[in-house]
Design an enzyme around this catalytic site. Structure first.
Site, PDB file in Angstrom:
ATOM      1  N   LYS A 149       5.286  -1.402 -10.099  1.00 18.40           N
ATOM      2  CA  LYS A 149       6.359  -1.882  -9.233  1.00 18.40           C
ATOM      3  C   LYS A 149       6.012  -3.294  -8.731  1.00 18.40           C
ATOM      4  O   LYS A 149       6.844  -4.183  -8.679  1.00 18.40           O
ATOM      5  CB  LYS A 149       6.488  -0.909  -8.050  1.00 18.40           C
ATOM      6  CG  LYS A 149       7.805  -1.020  -7.374  1.00 18.40           C
ATOM      7  CD  LYS A 149       8.177   0.255  -6.650  1.00 18.40           C
ATOM      8  CE  LYS A 149       9.550   0.084  -6.049  1.00 18.40           C
ATOM      9  NZ  LYS A 149       9.575  -0.355  -4.669  1.00 18.40           N
ATOM     10  N   ARG A 150       4.731  -3.462  -8.389  1.00 21.05           N
ATOM     11  CA  ARG A 150       4.268  -4.760  -7.892  1.00 21.05           C
ATOM     12  C   ARG A 150       4.389  -5.843  -8.982  1.00 21.05           C
ATOM     13  O   ARG A 150       4.813  -6.968  -8.713  1.00 21.05           O
ATOM     14  CB  ARG A 150       2.809  -4.618  -7.419  1.00 21.05           C
ATOM     15  CG  ARG A 150       2.211  -5.862  -6.829  1.00 21.05           C
ATOM     16  CD  ARG A 150       2.794  -6.193  -5.444  1.00 21.05           C
ATOM     17  NE  ARG A 150       2.534  -7.565  -5.101  1.00 21.05           N
ATOM     18  CZ  ARG A 150       3.474  -8.465  -4.786  1.00 21.05           C
ATOM     19  NH1 ARG A 150       4.741  -8.129  -4.767  1.00 21.05           N
ATOM     20  NH2 ARG A 150       3.153  -9.681  -4.471  1.00 21.05           N
TER      21      ARG A 150
END
Ligand code: GLU
Length: 498
Positions: free
Chosen positions: A259-260
């Protein structure tokens, strides 16, 4: 439609918790392709049971993004359909009924364990280096005991009663049979204490009731896949064909795209969310082509696909379960290909809003000529205003610093402008045939290189260093504008040379 294929009913089932990204769009595309090629139905189902993470804007974003891509559902919250409602928050009672069926047939149970108790169990298990799992405290409560505790107002959840011994065999279309030891299965929560169903129950019930033939979803669901199959079996239903898509790796191929990483890519201006791609100058056709190939291929050489090609050629069997690195620059490449594939009229229609948004009044006949002049050299629609805005301007600003240098002083530039003006005034038609050689002669006369003279003329006519070819520009600008730009430049150069 393939004669062998039964009509597929497939669903795209986003949770409205964020914007539609390329991963979700890929799932939706594969759903859509399977539905279209089999003469089946593409269904949009909104999985909004997680009220805490629900974002109202996300739902309209999903729809806008799907529509922009051309992936319009046949059934869904907006279209309706025989399996309405297509929003899980409106189907609460249906899940309750099925949870009760599972309780009644011995495949689920009421669990009254408090969060504190569960935490304690968890901590103890971790101390013993066990994977945290439900310890079975309420598994064997009798119906009467459970009824009494509910009566007394105790809070409860409903859990699936997973088998504790033996093995479960499930089948993924891309991975074949997967066998798990039942001792590793957890008693997953199906209904939360709020009375809301979780994904594990809601999605299975909906997939069955909506007649879904193929569940195509991300491989993050592989760990809970056996539970899902067991829920189908416990309810006596035939399972759909399960297809878990490959995961994306980071562009360098080193590790999963987290996600990062996704956020970082977006901060860097890379195309992650479908909503941004239009503004970034990409055609929906290009995005479709790009995402289609993230985990699917037709053969090892074909890479240009229109949506119609994909409908014809797509097949689930050719999906690749192995993770693949995202190649962002590939989208630019596809965009160039798809721009060139548009008819000039279509390309003109796509670039029109870009000029309008830049404040130009766009004349249709001119637009088509401009489209013809720039189509092959356009990679992203974001470029068209810089490339061709000069056509619509009344006057252009000359960049003197770029024009006048030690290689060409103002006097020479003025002389050149003067001679070009004379030449053009005397020509009935100004084109490659009539004007190229005389322009070269002027360069010889002025003892400058032909390239310098053409560069100067380009600056005079466009105010730009780079532009479509001069002789493509001149007929579009028209004699009057060409001569007035020359006159204007001449005045400026003369002033500078005084
Ligand atoms: N709502 C789930 C998600 O967004 C859908 C998974 C599925 O397609 O079954 O991840």
């Amino acid at each position: 439609m393939s004669p062998k294929q039964d009509p597929a009913r497939v669903r795209f089932a986003p949770s409205p918790t964020g914007f539609l990204h390329i991963g979700g769009a890929r799932t939706a595309l594969y759903d859509y392709l399977l539905a279209r090629q089999s003469g089946g139905s593409f269904i949009l189902r909104i999985e909004d049971t997680d009220q805490k993470r629900y974002q109202e804007s996300a739902e309209s974003d999903f729809k806008d993004a799907l529509y922009w891509l051309g992936l319009v559902p046949d059934e869904g919250p907006d279209q309706g359909g025989s399996c309405s409602p297509y929003r899980q928050s409106l189907r609460k009672g249906i899940y309750q009924d099925h949870a009760e069926q599972l309780i009644n047939n011995g495949n689920a149970f009421y669990c009254f364990c408090t969060p504190e108790q569960l935490n304690q169990v968890r901590e103890d298990q971790m101390k013993r280096k066990e994977t945290p799992h439900y310890d079975g405290t309420c598994r064997n409560l009798s119906h009467e005991q459970a009824a009494e505790r509910i009566q007394a107002g105790e809070s409860y959840v409903i859990r699936f009663k997973s088998p504790q011994s033996g093995k479960t065999i499930v089948r993924d279309l891309l991975r074949g049979e997967i066998t798990v030891d039942n001792s590793n299965l957890d008693d997953m929560i199906l209904i939360k204490s709020s009375g809301l169903a979780v994904y594990h129950l809601a999605a299975m019930v909906d997939d069955h009731l909506m007649g879904i033939t193929h569940v195509i979803r991300g491989s993050e669901w592989l760990p809970t896949f056996p539970i899902h199959a067991l829920i189908f079996r416990a309810l006596g239903w035939q399972e759909p064909i399960w297809v878990h898509l490959s995961v994306f790796l980071k562009p360098d191929g080193k590790g999963k795209m987290s996600k990062r990483d996704t956020e970082l890519a977006q901060e860097k201006g890379l195309p992650i969310f479908v909503k941004d791609m239009d503004k970034m100058g990409y055609l929906p056709e290009s995005v479709i082509n790009w995402i289609a190939l993230m985990g699917w291929s037709f053969d090892d050489k074909t890479e240009f696909f229109t949506i119609d090609d994909l409908i014809e050629k797509f097949s689930l069997e050719k999906l690749n379960p192995s993770p693949a690195a995202i190649n962002f620059s590939k989208l630019d490449h596809f965009n160039g290909l798809h721009i060139r594939n548009l008819s000039p009229e279509d390309f003109a229609a796509r670039i029109k809003p870009w000029f309008e948004n830049a404040g130009f009044i766009v004349e249709e006949n001119k637009l088509l000529q401009i489209a013809n002049a720039i189509q092959t050299r356009t990679k992203k629609l974001t470029e068209v205003v810089d490339m061709a805005g000069f056509f619509f301007k009344e006057d252009i600003d000359l960049v003197i610093d770029r024009i006048i240098s030690d290689k060409l002083n103002a006097t020479q530039a003025a002389e050149a402008a003067h001679k070009i003006t004379q030449l053009f005034q005397n020509l009935e038609v100004i084109d490659l045939e009539t004007a190229e050689q005389p322009l070269r002669d002027i360069a010889v006369d002025l003892e400058i290189k032909a390239g310098q003279l053409f560069g100067l003329l380009r600056e005079i006519l466009t105010g730009q260093k780079v532009s479509p070819p001069i002789f493509d520009i001149i007929p579009i600008l028209g004699r009057e504008k060409v001569l007035s730009r020359l006159e204007n430049a001449l005045g400026i150069f003369q002033n500078l040379s005084m």
